[in-house]
Design a protein around this motif. Structure first.
Motif, PDB file in Angstrom:
ATOM      1  N   ASP A 263      70.137 -71.334 -20.616  1.00 40.95           N
ATOM      2  CA  ASP A 263      69.716 -72.395 -19.703  1.00 40.95           C
ATOM      3  C   ASP A 263      69.000 -71.835 -18.470  1.00 40.95           C
ATOM      4  N   GLY A 264      68.346 -70.678 -18.621  1.00 37.74           N
ATOM      5  CA  GLY A 264      67.566 -70.113 -17.529  1.00 37.74           C
ATOM      6  C   GLY A 264      68.278 -68.984 -16.796  1.00 37.74           C
ATOM      7  N   LEU A 265      67.508 -68.264 -15.982  1.00 37.92           N
ATOM      8  CA  LEU A 265      68.083 -67.161 -15.211  1.00 37.92           C
ATOM      9  C   LEU A 265      67.375 -67.049 -13.874  1.00 37.92           C
ATOM     10  N   THR A 266      68.026 -66.343 -12.952  1.00 34.08           N
ATOM     11  CA  THR A 266      67.434 -66.057 -11.646  1.00 34.08           C
ATOM     12  C   THR A 266      67.655 -64.583 -11.339  1.00 34.08           C
ATOM     13  N   ILE A 267      66.733 -63.992 -10.593  1.00 34.13           N
ATOM     14  CA  ILE A 267      66.861 -62.615 -10.159  1.00 34.13           C
ATOM     15  C   ILE A 267      66.590 -62.577  -8.661  1.00 34.13           C
ATOM     16  N   GLU A 268      67.482 -61.956  -7.905  1.00 31.58           N
ATOM     17  CA  GLU A 268      67.325 -61.925  -6.455  1.00 31.58           C
ATOM     18  C   GLU A 268      68.063 -60.728  -5.883  1.00 31.58           C
TER      19      GLU A 268
END
Length: 282
Positions: A263-268
């Protein structure tokens, strides 16, 4: 006669005061100047004063390894906050007019030629913090800024459960990845090793520390009731090719209709919190 004696005493007092004032205004010799450090630490550290979100700061009594070098000469020491004082003269290789590079890591490590081996663990002390400050002029009285960053990568896997047959607390996430590296503190860099390890955790959200490495070598094995899913991180849309130190990758998964769905990913980045100024300790 009495009047002359009084005037003479006043003149001597004035001369003595002028001499003391002149002496007190003399600059401190470069070698005797104290080296001070201003440190700040990124969030999610293994540090005292740890907050719920993992942010923190150093406190008196904390120690880290400090490497000071100029050219081919260097000195390694253990820095304990709030203990004793380091002066430029203590760095016998530091000539006036030259510059010195500083590098540090936390927790303390034993260096071999400025390098050490590190194996990541999934516990309170599993993270590694590194900092560097280059080109500090010998004799400078300005605080040396050491920004401690996370050398490891943080992987977060979050589950949204829309299936009544699955209890989020029982979801098991297993991650297989390389677990070691060689750190070159002087160069402020690390080289990933070849050994692998599987890390497992249960729950609707899990957090794992990983050695920075290629995403195609990091595999997930998920078990949720009778459901299962296996994949490498590189198979997930928009996943970066490399998992970099000091960054956090969050993978979102949804369990519904008898399947575990991406369901998607984030990178930070993890951000920074906490500062403290103190003299270097020996």
């Amino acid at each position: 006669m009495k009047r002359i004696a009084i005037c003479g005493a006043a003149a001597l007092t004035a001369l003595f005061a002028a001499a003391c004032s002149s002496k007190s205004n003399e600059p401190t010799p470069a070698g005797e100047r104290v080296i001070t450090f201003k440190t700040d630490i990124g969030a999610f550290t293994r540090a005292p004063q740890l907050d719920a979100d993992g942010s923190g700061s150093f406190t008196p009594g904390d120690s880290f390894t400090l490497l000071a070098g100029s050219g081919s000469a260097s000195r390694t020491l253990e820095y304990t906050l709030g203990t004793t004082t380091l002066r430029w003269s203590d760095l016998d290789f530091a000539a006036e007019g030259a510059t010195v590079d500083f590098a540090a890591c936390y927790p303390t490590r034993t260096l071999d030629g400025g390098r050490f081996d590190f194996t990541v663990r999934q516990d309170a002390s599993g993270d590694l913090l590194m900092a560097s400050a280059r080109g500090v002029k010998v004799g400078s009285e300005l605080p040396v800024a050491l920004h401690f960053r996370h050398a490891m990568h943080r992987l977060v896997v979050k589950y949204t459960v829309e299936d009544a047959s699955v209890d989020a607390s029982t979801i098991e996430t297993s991650c297989t990845a390389r677990n070691s590296c060689t750190v070159d503190l002087a160069a402020n860099s690390l080289e990933c090793g070849s050994t692998e390890e599987s890390f497992s955790a249960r729950g609707g959200q899990v957090t794992l520390l990983l050695v920075p490495q290629a995403a195609d070598g990091v595999a997930l094995d998920i078990r949720a009731g009778s459901l299962s899913k296996q994949c490498t991180l590189s198979q997930l849309d928009a996943c970066p090719a490399m998992l970099e130190g000091g960054k956090e990758l969050t993978v979102n998964l949804t369990i519904r209709d008898g399947a575990i769905l991406f369901d998607g990913l984030t990178i930070e980045g993890w951000g920074s919190q906490g500062t403290i100024e103190d003299e270097i300790s020996l």
